[in-house]
Scaffold this active site. Structure first.
Site, PDB file in Angstrom:
ATOM      1  N   LYS A  35     105.665  42.591  49.057  1.00  0.00           N
ATOM      2  CA  LYS A  35     105.239  43.783  48.984  1.00  0.00           C
ATOM      3  C   LYS A  35     105.911  44.684  50.317  1.00  0.00           C
ATOM      4  CE  LYS A  35     100.318  43.963  50.526  1.00  0.00           C
ATOM      5  NZ  LYS A  35      98.989  43.411  51.042  1.00  0.00           N
ATOM      6  N   THR A 122      87.433  43.882  59.910  1.00  0.00           N
ATOM      7  CA  THR A 122      85.737  43.758  59.951  1.00  0.00           C
ATOM      8  C   THR A 122      85.442  42.149  60.332  1.00  0.00           C
ATOM      9  OG1 THR A 122      85.867  46.017  58.553  1.00  0.00           O
ATOM     10  CG2 THR A 122      83.670  44.037  59.409  1.00  0.00           C
ATOM     11  N   GLU A 151      87.480  49.631  62.265  1.00  0.00           N
ATOM     12  CA  GLU A 151      88.241  51.053  61.586  1.00  0.00           C
ATOM     13  C   GLU A 151      87.197  51.332  61.069  1.00  0.00           C
ATOM     14  OE1 GLU A 151      88.274  51.281  58.228  1.00  0.00           O
ATOM     15  OE2 GLU A 151      87.798  48.888  57.853  1.00  0.00           O
ATOM     16  N   PHE A 252      75.502  61.703  53.081  1.00  0.00           N
ATOM     17  CA  PHE A 252      75.860  59.969  52.535  1.00  0.00           C
ATOM     18  C   PHE A 252      74.128  60.200  52.482  1.00  0.00           C
ATOM     19  CE2 PHE A 252      78.177  57.412  53.258  1.00  0.00           C
ATOM     20  CZ  PHE A 252      79.495  57.800  53.557  1.00  0.00           C
ATOM     21  N   GLY A 256      72.714  58.844  43.379  1.00  0.00           N
ATOM     22  CA  GLY A 256      73.785  58.291  42.623  1.00  0.00           C
ATOM     23  C   GLY A 256      73.976  57.135  41.678  1.00  0.00           C
ATOM     24  N   CYS A 263      83.761  47.757  51.151  1.00  0.00           N
ATOM     25  CA  CYS A 263      83.485  47.683  52.533  1.00  0.00           C
ATOM     26  C   CYS A 263      81.138  47.844  52.592  1.00  0.00           C
ATOM     27  CB  CYS A 263      83.204  48.970  53.302  1.00  0.00           C
ATOM     28  SG  CYS A 263      85.107  48.861  54.243  1.00  0.00           S
ATOM     29  N   LYS A 324      84.575  55.066  44.214  1.00  0.00           N
ATOM     30  CA  LYS A 324      84.385  56.473  44.286  1.00  0.00           C
ATOM     31  C   LYS A 324      85.635  56.847  44.257  1.00  0.00           C
ATOM     32  CE  LYS A 324      86.012  56.523  49.175  1.00  0.00           C
ATOM     33  NZ  LYS A 324      86.026  56.839  50.466  1.00  0.00           N
TER      34      LYS A 324
HETATM   35  C1  UDX Z   1      82.827  53.206  53.670  1.00  0.00           C
HETATM   36  C2  UDX Z   1      82.356  53.768  55.274  1.00  0.00           C
HETATM   37  O1  UDX Z   1      82.226  55.142  55.109  1.00  0.00           O
HETATM   38  C3  UDX Z   1      83.542  52.925  56.479  1.00  0.00           C
HETATM   39  O2  UDX Z   1      83.331  54.205  57.490  1.00  0.00           O
HETATM   40  C4  UDX Z   1      84.246  52.325  56.377  1.00  0.00           C
HETATM   41  O3  UDX Z   1      84.920  52.043  57.159  1.00  0.00           O
HETATM   42  C5  UDX Z   1      84.483  51.480  54.983  1.00  0.00           C
HETATM   43  O4  UDX Z   1      83.141  51.840  54.477  1.00  0.00           O
HETATM   44  P1  UDX Z   1      84.407  53.870  52.345  1.00  0.00           P
HETATM   45  O5  UDX Z   1      83.667  52.193  51.182  1.00  0.00           O
HETATM   46  O6  UDX Z   1      85.680  53.898  51.716  1.00  0.00           O
HETATM   47  O7  UDX Z   1      84.044  54.209  53.763  1.00  0.00           O
HETATM   48  O8  UDX Z   1      83.906  55.136  51.353  1.00  0.00           O
HETATM   49  P2  UDX Z   1      82.424  56.094  51.814  1.00  0.00           P
HETATM   50  O9  UDX Z   1      82.677  57.115  51.463  1.00  0.00           O
HETATM   51  O10 UDX Z   1      82.057  55.420  52.717  1.00  0.00           O
HETATM   52  O11 UDX Z   1      81.567  55.406  49.751  1.00  0.00           O
HETATM   53  C6  UDX Z   1      80.918  53.915  49.810  1.00  0.00           C
HETATM   54  C7  UDX Z   1      80.481  54.081  48.706  1.00  0.00           C
HETATM   55  O12 UDX Z   1      79.159  55.263  48.720  1.00  0.00           O
HETATM   56  C8  UDX Z   1      81.164  54.438  47.227  1.00  0.00           C
HETATM   57  O13 UDX Z   1      80.495  53.836  45.987  1.00  0.00           O
HETATM   58  C9  UDX Z   1      79.782  56.363  47.436  1.00  0.00           C
HETATM   59  O14 UDX Z   1      80.046  56.110  45.928  1.00  0.00           O
HETATM   60  C10 UDX Z   1      78.570  55.566  48.147  1.00  0.00           C
HETATM   61  N1  UDX Z   1      78.018  57.194  48.273  1.00  0.00           N
HETATM   62  C11 UDX Z   1      78.435  58.131  49.398  1.00  0.00           C
HETATM   63  C12 UDX Z   1      77.007  57.239  47.256  1.00  0.00           C
HETATM   64  O15 UDX Z   1      76.010  56.854  46.309  1.00  0.00           O
HETATM   65  N2  UDX Z   1      76.296  58.865  48.597  1.00  0.00           N
HETATM   66  C13 UDX Z   1      76.571  59.161  49.195  1.00  0.00           C
HETATM   67  O16 UDX Z   1      75.864  60.310  49.521  1.00  0.00           O
HETATM   68  C14 UDX Z   1      77.922  58.741  49.959  1.00  0.00           C
END
Ligand code: UDX
Length: 433
Positions: A35, A122, A151, A252, A256, A263, A324
């Site tokens: 890496k 985390t 973060e 949020f 879906g 996370c 996503k």
């Molecule tokens: C998340 C947190 O947002 C971020 O602050 C943290 O540091 C890490 O975890 P991430 O996992 O990258 O980030 O994606 P995020 O955009 O939060 O979406 C998480 C999941 O929720 C995805 O599967 C997304 O599709 C879903 N989601 C999100 C929904 O189903 N509906 C929404 O309204 C928002």
């Protein structure tokens, strides 16, 4: 400031590149020699929009470098960030802290002057105390402070999230440690991002509470979506109706197939473990985890229902596999359970994803991976959109219609208006509408 990142994975790399872009001197360390060799040649092991340009420009001016030599990198640093993985421990869901503790041991041996050890991984409440104990035990004369700095980066938007955060959380009480942290984050002050200081345990819990709350918000609207389907309401209207209340907020609230990713699933489980250890049950989060787990397969069944209740010997075109858009990450992606549910019911799945196929191949076998959305639809009985990549938002509907054997259009991300799809002659199934 001289900053060392231990762990050149997602968080370490994004944070390191952004700190370097602010003008700090950053060294990213990783044990994985291949890496580091790749990074030195400008090859980035993950897909994150804008990251390759940020890494190469900062490496070119000498502010960002890569090494496997942890001791050297730590000896020179004002601050050492621990950004190693904390995966769910197999079996019990606890966060696996072995990488964090191993890093602490190694850092301890390499300290030469006052250094701030910053926990960015985390980690459950109390990990900072343990890191401090490990370093003190391994090197009793070392001068250091342990600070928590969780973060909040979203994959796909990580650079923007880092540079324009809603807030920066710093947990610790050592004045020298806090001084260094303020200096490191000073470039953000201009952009008026709030930098809040609190106890170390408070900062550790803030990360979990934040992610659990967001997971709860998503799960809440997903259950409201189910109710909408029964009572004949539209969840997008309801989400807008409640989201405009400032106390609730509109983000949020997109219904879906359930949340996935690196996370939310892991952090909600780890929070439940902490809650058990401290005998403070988190019943809402327990329900969120269970509801979300069930939802993923239920979405597979929804596709089957849209196909008339039986998909044996049918072919389903699945668009989008990652959890996503704008990532190649397949971790806990709802697509995994959805595809498996379809396969279990006897369907063949043809799938397309703009970035996720390489990762998907590791978890989903017997899928026909295709090079573009339309190839995936060739000869399929139905179409299911599982991840809302931009490339799926303006499909050529007449072409879609001519490729599918049956005009069945399942939109698990609610990206299309019903009337447009129905006018084009499809049977449209969405979520909560
Ligand atoms: C998340 C947190 O947002 C971020 O602050 C943290 O540091 C890490 O975890 P991430 O996992 O990258 O980030 O994606 P995020 O955009 O939060 O979406 C998480 C999941 O929720 C995805 O599967 C997304 O599709 C879903 N989601 C999100 C929904 O189903 N509906 C929404 O309204 C928002």
């Amino acid at each position: 400031m001289k900053i060392t990142m231990i762990g050149s994975g997602y968080v370490g790399l994004v944070s390191g590149a952004c700190f370097a872009d602010f003008g700090h001197d950053v060294v990213c360390v990783d044990k994985d020699e291949s890496k580091i060799a790749a990074l030195k040649e400008g090859r980035i092991p993950i897909f994150e929009p804008g990251l390759d340009a940020l890494v190469s420009s900062n490496a070119a001016v000498g502010r960002l470098s890569f090494t496997t030599d942890l001791a050297q990198a730590v000896a020179d640093a004002d601050a050492v960030f621990i950004a190693v993985g904390t995966p769910s421990r197999r079996g019990d869901g606890h966060a696996d802290l072995s990488y964090v503790y191993a890093a602490a041991e190694e850092i301890a041996q390499a300290l030469t002057k006052f250094t701030v050890i910053v926990d960015k991984s985390t980690v459950p409440v109390g990990t900072g105390d343990e890191v401090e104990r490990i370093i003190r035990g391994a090197n009793p004369d070392a001068e250091f402070a342990v600070v928590s700095n969780p973060e909040f980066l979203r994959e796909g938007a990580a650079i923007d999230d880092f540079k324009r955060p809603d807030r920066v959380v710093i947990g610790g009480d050592d004045p020298r440690g806090l001084e260094v942290m303020r200096e490191i984050y000073r470039p953000l002050v201009l952009g008026r991002s709030p930098i809040i200081e609190m106890s170390r345990r408070g900062a550790e819990l803030t990360k979990y509470a934040g992610n659990a709350f967001l997971a709860t918000k998503i799960t809440f609207i997903n259950e409201i979506a189910d109710l909408c389907e029964k009572v004949g309401a539209d969840v997008q209207e309801v989400a807008r109706g409640i989201g405009l209340d400032n106390r609730i907020g509109s983000k949020f609230l997109h219904a879906g197939p359930g949340y996935g990713g690196s996370c939310f699933p892991k952090d909600t489980l780890a929070l439940l473990k902490t809650s058990q250890d401290y005998e403070a049950p988190q019943r809402i989060v327990e329900a969120v985890v269970a509801v979300n787990d069930n939802r993923k397969r239920a979405m597979g069944r929804k596709v089957i229902q849209a196909c008339g209740g039986d998909v044996r010997d049918k072919t389903i075109a699945v668009l989008g596999l990652t959890f996503k858009p704008n990532t190649d990450d397949m971790r806990d992606s709802p697509a995994i359970a959805i595809v498996q549910t379809l396969q279990d019911a006897g369907a063949t799945v043809r799938a397309y994803d703009p970035e996720g196929v390489e990762q998907a191949q590791k978890v989903l076998t017997d899928v026909v991976y295709c090079d573009n959305p339309y190839i995936a639809m060739e000869g399929a009985d139905a179409l299911a959109i599982v991840t809302e990549w931009d490339a799926f938002r303006a499909l050529d509907l007449s072409r879609v219609k001519s490729l599918l054997k049956e005009p069945i259009f399942v939109d698990l991300r609610n990206i299309y208006p019903r009337d447009i799809i129905e006018k084009a002659g499809f049977h449209y199934t969405a979520v909560g509408r």
